[in-house]
Motif scaffolding. Sequence first.
Motif, mmCIF file in Angstrom:
data_model
loop_
_atom_site.group_PDB
_atom_site.id
_atom_site.type_symbol
_atom_site.label_atom_id
_atom_site.label_comp_id
_atom_site.label_asym_id
_atom_site.label_seq_id
_atom_site.Cartn_x
_atom_site.Cartn_y
_atom_site.Cartn_z
ATOM 1 N N LYS A 110 -6.677 4.219 -5.485
ATOM 2 C CA LYS A 110 -7.162 2.881 -5.588
ATOM 3 C C LYS A 110 -6.248 1.774 -5.320
ATOM 4 C CE LYS A 110 -10.416 4.454 -8.841
ATOM 5 N NZ LYS A 110 -11.463 4.156 -9.731
ATOM 6 N N GLY A 111 -5.856 1.405 -5.737
ATOM 7 C CA GLY A 111 -4.717 0.229 -5.647
ATOM 8 C C GLY A 111 -3.682 0.253 -4.141
ATOM 9 N N HIS A 129 -4.029 4.384 6.053
ATOM 10 C CA HIS A 129 -5.210 3.284 4.689
ATOM 11 C C HIS A 129 -6.154 5.721 4.658
ATOM 12 C CE1 HIS A 129 -9.351 1.552 4.800
ATOM 13 N NE2 HIS A 129 -8.313 1.199 4.149
ATOM 14 N N GLY A 133 -6.365 -1.264 3.444
ATOM 15 C CA GLY A 133 -7.484 -1.703 3.478
ATOM 16 C C GLY A 133 -7.448 -2.587 4.200
ATOM 17 N N THR A 134 -6.795 -3.928 3.622
ATOM 18 C CA THR A 134 -7.421 -4.897 4.015
ATOM 19 C C THR A 134 -6.150 -5.813 5.325
ATOM 20 O OG1 THR A 134 -6.888 -6.268 1.493
ATOM 21 C CG2 THR A 134 -5.956 -7.175 3.114
ATOM 22 N N GLY A 153 0.908 -1.360 -0.068
ATOM 23 C CA GLY A 153 -0.052 -0.162 0.097
ATOM 24 C C GLY A 153 0.843 1.284 0.426
ATOM 25 N N GLU A 156 -5.272 1.518 -1.483
ATOM 26 C CA GLU A 156 -7.038 1.643 -0.798
ATOM 27 C C GLU A 156 -6.753 0.515 -0.122
ATOM 28 O OE1 GLU A 156 -10.086 1.003 0.979
ATOM 29 O OE2 GLU A 156 -10.123 0.845 -1.094
ATOM 30 N N ARG A 157 -7.140 -0.652 -1.374
ATOM 31 C CA ARG A 157 -7.357 -1.766 -1.713
ATOM 32 C C ARG A 157 -5.836 -2.997 -0.278
ATOM 33 N NH1 ARG A 157 -8.516 -1.192 -6.660
ATOM 34 N NH2 ARG A 157 -6.730 -2.216 -7.536
#
Length: 389
Positions: free
Chosen positions: A116-117, A139, A123-124, A106, A119-120
């Motif tokens: 977007k990448g 995040h 977020g994980t 991240g 955040e994913r």
Amino acid sequence: MTALHDLLDRGDRDGARSLANKTLEQKPTDGEALSALARLSLEAGEVDAAKGLLARVSPRDRGLYEVQLAEAMVLQLSSQPDAARLAFAQLTGTAPTRPEAFFALGLSLLEKEDAKGAERALGTAVQLSPKHFLYRFRHAEALAQAGRFEDAAGELMKSIELRPDFTQAYLAFARMVEASGQADKALEILGGGLSAMPTDRRLLAEVARLKLASGDVEAAMAQAEKAPGGALGLAEELMRGNAHDAAIEVCTRLEQQGKGSAQVTLVKALAYENSARTDEALQAYAHAMTQDTSDWSAANNRGLLLLEEYPEDPQKVAEAKQNLDEAVRRAAGKVADPLLNLALWYGRNEQWAEGIAAAQQVVSHPNAGALKAHAQKMVESMQKAAKSA
């Protein structure tokens, strides 16, 4: 996660270093211990040291998650971000329940501005480790970069709940709110941080900056006096936080109050320089040189600024040399900084013998610290240039 890397992840660097060194006394090639020390080296910017530590890992431990994670971090800090992102992504596939690689991926994607990448991935990491305040903070950064400000605010609030003394979260939250035109709410957020940390210089500086921006100079100066080191300490903090106009304003007010000094003028000069106000910076450095004739820093900074800004102007270049010579004289061998810049001057002017001599003095200087490595590279570079001249 092992106990060693748990210490590292929680920020207990001394504990992690101690446990790693004890482990290596029994197992000199232990992958977990060496990778932990490698990560500590990377935090200090010592990439070569990290590489050296990882090279000692036994073949049996090469496949350990911790080792591969540290090796990927080396790639990231060795200007190989694409290779690092691939390595982080592969680790998220092989160890989908471990948050560290998702977090590192991240951060790498944030640097790439792939909101977007990032955040994913982040977020994980949060899902896997929901009580990790730093994961929440980063995040929030990704969410804000993606334009999801309400979600970012929620993550920043959670980060603060998890770590009430985390200054960066208050600052990021306040600046995000200020950007939306809610300066009063930003002050409320900062006030909450000061309730937990009443003497935090960064929070006090941010409050003063907001008050200055609103035109409330008196309130800003009153705030400044609360900071450790007083208004001068706060001006330094404002400068470090890139609030250069505010730092200049505080220094100007101190001068108007009869509280000027060489140090005040020096901070003002640095703020001018960082704002690309070169002429004003040069004037301020010159004034600071007269205010304290024993201090080397203003002469050093002025000489370097002249050298960097006017490399094609013979008169300015000669003036830079005079300032750097004066800085060396004033330093009287106590510090190596002006010597290194003098060596740089000689190198820029192709005076190889003098440059090599000055750089070698830095290499042998007892207080050179991190400057020693720079000086060694300068010596090697100038020796090569001298041979080909």
